[in-house]
Design an enzyme around this catalytic site. Sequence first.
Site, PDB file in Angstrom:
ATOM      1  CD  GLU A   1      42.058  46.294  43.175  1.00 22.93           C
ATOM      2  OE1 GLU A   1      41.282  47.010  42.526  1.00 22.93           O
ATOM      3  OE2 GLU A   1      42.149  45.074  43.033  1.00 22.93           O
TER       4      GLU A   1
ATOM      5  CB  THR B   1      39.220  37.667  46.173  1.00 25.76           C
ATOM      6  OG1 THR B   1      39.868  37.718  44.908  1.00 25.76           O
ATOM      7  CG2 THR B   1      40.190  37.151  47.219  1.00 25.76           C
TER       8      THR B   1
ATOM      9  CE1 TYR C   1      34.242  47.929  42.302  1.00 23.98           C
ATOM     10  CE2 TYR C   1      36.129  48.523  40.965  1.00 23.98           C
ATOM     11  CZ  TYR C   1      35.236  48.833  41.953  1.00 23.98           C
ATOM     12  OH  TYR C   1      35.334  50.038  42.600  1.00 23.98           O
TER      13      TYR C   1
HETATM   14  C1  LIG Z   1      43.114  35.513  41.735  1.00 25.76           C
HETATM   15  C2  LIG Z   1      42.258  36.625  41.216  1.00 25.76           C
HETATM   16  C3  LIG Z   1      41.460  37.308  42.107  1.00 25.76           C
HETATM   17  C4  LIG Z   1      40.605  38.314  41.647  1.00 25.76           C
HETATM   18  N1  LIG Z   1      39.761  38.918  42.544  1.00 25.76           N
HETATM   19  C5  LIG Z   1      38.819  39.775  42.086  1.00 25.76           C
HETATM   20  C6  LIG Z   1      37.811  40.279  42.966  1.00 25.76           C
HETATM   21  O1  LIG Z   1      37.801  39.986  44.165  1.00 25.76           O
HETATM   22  N2  LIG Z   1      36.850  41.080  42.453  1.00 25.76           N
HETATM   23  C7  LIG Z   1      36.828  41.460  41.145  1.00 25.76           C
HETATM   24  O2  LIG Z   1      35.944  42.205  40.752  1.00 25.76           O
HETATM   25  N3  LIG Z   1      37.772  40.971  40.274  1.00 25.76           N
HETATM   26  C8  LIG Z   1      38.747  40.153  40.717  1.00 25.76           C
HETATM   27  N4  LIG Z   1      39.698  39.639  39.841  1.00 25.76           N
HETATM   28  C9  LIG Z   1      39.571  39.943  38.428  1.00 25.76           C
HETATM   29  C10 LIG Z   1      40.703  40.768  37.859  1.00 25.76           C
HETATM   30  O3  LIG Z   1      40.559  42.125  38.196  1.00 25.76           O
HETATM   31  C11 LIG Z   1      40.686  40.552  36.342  1.00 25.76           C
HETATM   32  O4  LIG Z   1      41.033  39.200  36.121  1.00 25.76           O
HETATM   33  C12 LIG Z   1      41.649  41.441  35.619  1.00 25.76           C
HETATM   34  O5  LIG Z   1      41.215  42.778  35.649  1.00 25.76           O
HETATM   35  C13 LIG Z   1      41.833  41.012  34.137  1.00 25.76           C
HETATM   36  O6  LIG Z   1      40.596  40.876  33.512  1.00 25.76           O
HETATM   37  P1  LIG Z   1      40.196  39.527  32.711  1.00 25.76           P
HETATM   38  O7  LIG Z   1      40.490  38.378  33.601  1.00 25.76           O
HETATM   39  O8  LIG Z   1      38.817  39.704  32.215  1.00 25.76           O
HETATM   40  O9  LIG Z   1      41.214  39.451  31.502  1.00 25.76           O
HETATM   41  P2  LIG Z   1      41.106  40.227  30.111  1.00 25.76           P
HETATM   42  O10 LIG Z   1      40.717  41.645  30.374  1.00 25.76           O
HETATM   43  O11 LIG Z   1      40.262  39.421  29.197  1.00 25.76           O
HETATM   44  O12 LIG Z   1      42.597  40.196  29.624  1.00 25.76           O
HETATM   45  C14 LIG Z   1      43.202  39.045  29.026  1.00 25.76           C
HETATM   46  C15 LIG Z   1      44.643  39.394  28.668  1.00 25.76           C
HETATM   47  O13 LIG Z   1      44.658  40.475  27.710  1.00 25.76           O
HETATM   48  C16 LIG Z   1      45.421  41.570  28.211  1.00 25.76           C
HETATM   49  N5  LIG Z   1      44.786  42.833  27.816  1.00 25.76           N
HETATM   50  C17 LIG Z   1      43.470  43.140  27.918  1.00 25.76           C
HETATM   51  N6  LIG Z   1      43.258  44.401  27.480  1.00 25.76           N
HETATM   52  C18 LIG Z   1      44.452  44.895  27.098  1.00 25.76           C
HETATM   53  C19 LIG Z   1      44.904  46.165  26.568  1.00 25.76           C
HETATM   54  N7  LIG Z   1      44.047  47.148  26.363  1.00 25.76           N
HETATM   55  N8  LIG Z   1      46.223  46.312  26.306  1.00 25.76           N
HETATM   56  C20 LIG Z   1      47.108  45.298  26.544  1.00 25.76           C
HETATM   57  N9  LIG Z   1      46.755  44.091  27.032  1.00 25.76           N
HETATM   58  C21 LIG Z   1      45.444  43.895  27.314  1.00 25.76           C
HETATM   59  C22 LIG Z   1      45.409  41.408  29.716  1.00 25.76           C
HETATM   60  O14 LIG Z   1      46.523  42.015  30.315  1.00 25.76           O
HETATM   61  C23 LIG Z   1      45.453  39.892  29.872  1.00 25.76           C
HETATM   62  O15 LIG Z   1      46.774  39.426  29.753  1.00 25.76           O
HETATM   63  C24 LIG Z   1      40.583  38.661  40.277  1.00 25.76           C
HETATM   64  C25 LIG Z   1      41.422  37.970  39.386  1.00 25.76           C
HETATM   65  C26 LIG Z   1      42.239  36.972  39.844  1.00 25.76           C
HETATM   66  C27 LIG Z   1      43.101  36.233  38.855  1.00 25.76           C
END
Ligand SMILES: Cc1cc2nc3c(=O)[nH]c(=O)nc-3n(C[C@H](O)[C@H](O)[C@H](O)COP(=O)(O)OP(=O)(O)OC[C@H]3O[C@@H](n4cnc5c(N)ncnc54)[C@H](O)[C@@H]3O)c2cc1C
Length: 398
Positions: free
Chosen positions: A244, A161, A128
């Site tokens: 999920e 992951t 994703y």
């Molecule tokens: C250990 C780990 C395993 C993962 N495994 C998978 C996987 O297997 N497959 C997959 O597809 N993804 C995976 N993910 C990804 C995960 O779904 C994303 O990291 C998560 O959705 C946050 O997106 P981002 O990292 O791009 O952060 P961003 O979206 O850039 O967010 C950065 C910060 O801003 C905040 N923020 C962003 N938008 C808003 C809003 N509208 N209002 C308030 N706060 C906001 C967030 O809460 C966060 O604190 C994994 C992540 C981790 C850390």
Amino acid sequence: MDLDYTPADDAFRAEIRAWLEANLPRALREKVLNHKRLTRDDIASWHKLLGQRGWSAPAWPVEWGGPGWTETQRHIWDAECGRIGAPMVLPFGVSMVAPVLMKYGNEAQKRRYLPRILSGEDWWCQGYSEPGSGSDLASLRTRAVREGDHYVVNGQKTWTTLGQHADMMFCLVRTDPAAKKQEGISFILIDMKTPGITVRPIITLDEDHEVNEVFFEDVKVPVENLVGEENRGWTYAKYLLGHERTGIARVGASNRELAFLKGVALKQKKHGKPLLEDPVFAARVAAVEIELMALEVTAERVIASTSNGRGPGPEASMLKIKGTEIQQALTELMVDAVGPLAAPFDPAFLEGEHAHAAGGDDDAAPLAAYYFNYRKTSIYGGSNEIQKNIISQMILGI
Ligand SMILES: Cc1cc2nc3c(=O)[nH]c(=O)nc-3n(C[C@H](O)[C@H](O)[C@H](O)COP(=O)(O)OP(=O)(O)OC[C@H]3O[C@@H](n4cnc5c(N)ncnc54)[C@H](O)[C@@H]3O)c2cc1C
């Protein structure tokens, strides 16, 4: 409404508890209880064992080989697995892509993939997130262009992951860049052995290889691997995300960790007395324990209402936030309890190659890595801030 356990539920609990006691391999259980790292084989072999017993997919209907358990029975199963220290069955196949295939897949896809997911034959990963598309997932840019009987995929996924072990990925791709962003996305299944796929490790704070970047360069995916209709992938993606977040409260596992914390805090001394008797430390432990009891009751109330035919809905967001806050608080208290004993970092011990930790305390040595690893829980599965947005819109109506 609270969950009332019936005598049949109690009998069910006794049956699965006895089975787990008899069948969960001791070495595997020890690894989970002591915060060691699990290998691919550890995870896969447990899945296969459960598959043979018919219990690898507790939420599946009998038609597809599930046990046909009620919501309450599934809750009891989670609690008992958590209590005893069973490894988690990875959600990517069993509880993420499978429900999508059951609802939106065609007959050939169901017949081909579901039995292999159930038995643990295929290891699935989730494609994703992309750089720049996490919370704002609909902005994803990995492109799939149809050419005859296949799509050509180019782009990048991230945070995948355990993708290094995966046979298959369910993947969101952009098939119509001109459409509104949610309307140009498709949901496809990609064989990870296809030429043009590169999986690169991301090493996390605890120096573990749990997540990856995945690159696609002219990757050919047969059109028959499209799930549902082209450009309708966002609907399927959201359906999957609802699955999920269920089970994410992990009450059973947190109860086990609370017991571990108390054990560690009894062993550690402050002014000649067990740390657990220190009023300040004891109050911190009690605060988490109260939160955990409240979470357990809340999770049971949500289950009681879903048993009456209403879906879990936005309440799942509350369980995710509280569950992960408690998991993180427990790891903090563990590290505080053992202090410098958590500092030695011995990967060979964490991976089960050394019987004893370099630092001399086998209980304490894995705790710093465990603490760092658990920072992820408030980010993955939709960050806790995003869950708060969902609660404010869907429950509070703000
Ligand atoms: C250990 C780990 C395993 C993962 N495994 C998978 C996987 O297997 N497959 C997959 O597809 N993804 C995976 N993910 C990804 C995960 O779904 C994303 O990291 C998560 O959705 C946050 O997106 P981002 O990292 O791009 O952060 P961003 O979206 O850039 O967010 C950065 C910060 O801003 C905040 N923020 C962003 N938008 C808003 C809003 N509208 N209002 C308030 N706060 C906001 C967030 O809460 C966060 O604190 C994994 C992540 C981790 C850390």
